[in-house]
Design a protein around this motif. Structure first.
Motif, short mmCIF file in Angstrom:
data_model
loop_
_atom_site.label_atom_id
_atom_site.label_comp_id
_atom_site.label_asym_id
_atom_site.label_seq_id
_atom_site.Cartn_x
_atom_site.Cartn_y
_atom_site.Cartn_z
N SER A 43 53.47 -24.17 40.82
CA SER A 43 54.28 -25.45 40.75
C SER A 43 55.71 -24.94 40.65
N ASP A 44 55.90 -23.87 40.57
CA ASP A 44 57.49 -23.25 40.24
C ASP A 44 58.45 -23.11 41.51
N GLY A 45 57.51 -22.99 42.70
CA GLY A 45 58.25 -22.98 43.84
C GLY A 45 59.02 -21.56 43.87
N GLY A 46 59.91 -21.19 44.95
CA GLY A 46 60.61 -20.08 45.18
C GLY A 46 59.98 -19.24 46.38
N GLY A 78 49.96 -13.85 40.29
CA GLY A 78 51.04 -12.92 40.18
C GLY A 78 52.08 -13.79 39.59
N LYS A 79 52.86 -13.65 38.66
CA LYS A 79 54.18 -14.25 38.14
C LYS A 79 55.45 -14.09 38.93
N LYS A 80 56.04 -15.26 39.47
CA LYS A 80 57.05 -15.00 40.42
C LYS A 80 58.32 -14.35 40.05
N GLU A 81 58.39 -14.05 38.84
CA GLU A 81 59.43 -13.30 38.36
C GLU A 81 59.22 -11.64 38.67
N TYR A 82 57.98 -11.35 38.83
CA TYR A 82 57.64 -10.18 39.06
C TYR A 82 57.28 -9.81 40.84
#
Length: 290
Positions: A22-25, A49-53
């Motif tokens: 749901s965070d997009g990017g 995966g987490k988008k910050e990684y």
């Protein structure tokens, strides 16, 4: 390591985004790479995966991009963020294990920043890789005395910087013996991590030579609150990896590609631990199920 069972190995990856949270990017179809932030799970056809990684891999081929999450990041954090080798242009650096996964990235980064690089290796494949990297001096430790060679090269002074990624006590002992007075020994890992591997903390020896022990640890950015706030520096380093690849300055050297099959993986792990394929980077290629 105390890992839960069952446990899926693998900490870095590259691939294509097939579904979004749901965070997009990102968009479905984006070609990306990254790491699992120490939780494993990358030996799989699909991972979450987490988008910050995760970052776009640009022109970097998928196999090469899959090597950046751990080995390159360890080299970048220890050499650039902690070791600040960019401030030591023209100085001698000795890199033990310069043909390994972390070491061959460290050697390229040192060359990029204008240091004079001494690398050591003992196998034919490793020595050939060091020649590919065009190091300033190569030591074959199976035939030459490492300490004697470095002291001769540096006029008896020793190396201004020492970097040892071998995780072996015999190499640590040699490395500590060649750091110059006023120099720095860049160490990977904490004293506790060394002890778990049965290795000694060489700080007393290094300081006895009038040098400084500099402790690097990329893992602390995931667990230490002070370093968690600086994780953006690792992300900047990953972005830098893509730029350096595009510019032809720092590139992974893949020496073996392993199919994603249980028997092949077992054989590869045994060969790696036995020291027969631990040259450059080894990657696992996952084929999607039909």
């Amino acid at each position: 390591f105390n890992l839960p069972v069952p446990y899926v190995l693998g900490f870095d990856f590259s691939g294509e985004i097939v579904r979004l949270g749901s965070d997009g990017g990102f968009e479905v179809g984006d070609q990306v790479f990254g790491n699992s932030s120490g939780v494993g799970g990358s030996f799989a056809e699909y991972i979450v995966g987490k988008k910050e990684y995760i970052l776009p891999r640009g022109v970097v081929p998928a196999p090469e991009a899959s090597t950046y999450g751990v080995a390159y990041m360890t080299a970048y954090e220890s050499m650039v963020i902690t070791g600040k080798v960019q401030q030591h242009k023209g100085k001698w650096i000795y890199i033990a294990g310069a043909a390994g996964g972390v070491g061959h990235f460290a050697a390229q980064i040192a060359k990029l920043y204008g240091l004079k690089v001494i690398g050591s290796a003992g196998k034919a494949a490793s020595l050939n890789l060091l020649r590919q990297l065009h190091l300033d001096h190569i030591i074959d430790y199976s035939q030459q005395n490492v300490v004697g060679e470095i002291m001769s090269l540096t006029g008896g002074k020793g190396a201004d910087l020492v970097y040892d990624s071998t995780a072996t006590q015999s190499s640590y002992t040699q490395s500590a013996a060649v750091v110059a007075s006023g120099g720095e020994y860049i160490r990977l890992g904490t004293a506790e991590q060394l002890a778990r591997g049965g290795n000694e903390d060489m700080t007393t020896v290094v300081e006895g030579r009038g040098a400084k022990m500099v402790i690097a640890d990329a893992g602390r950015y995931s667990v230490d609150l002070l370093y968690k706030a600086q994780r953006y520096r690792l992300i900047d380093g990953m972005k830098q990896a893509v730029s350096w690849y595009e510019e032809g300055k720092v590139k992974p050297i893949i020496t073996h590609t392993v199919p994603f099959e249980a028997a092949a993986l077992q054989q590869a792990f045994e060969a790696f631990l036995g020291g027969t394929i631990n040259v450059g980077k080894v990657v696992v290629r996952c084929n999607l199920p039909a």
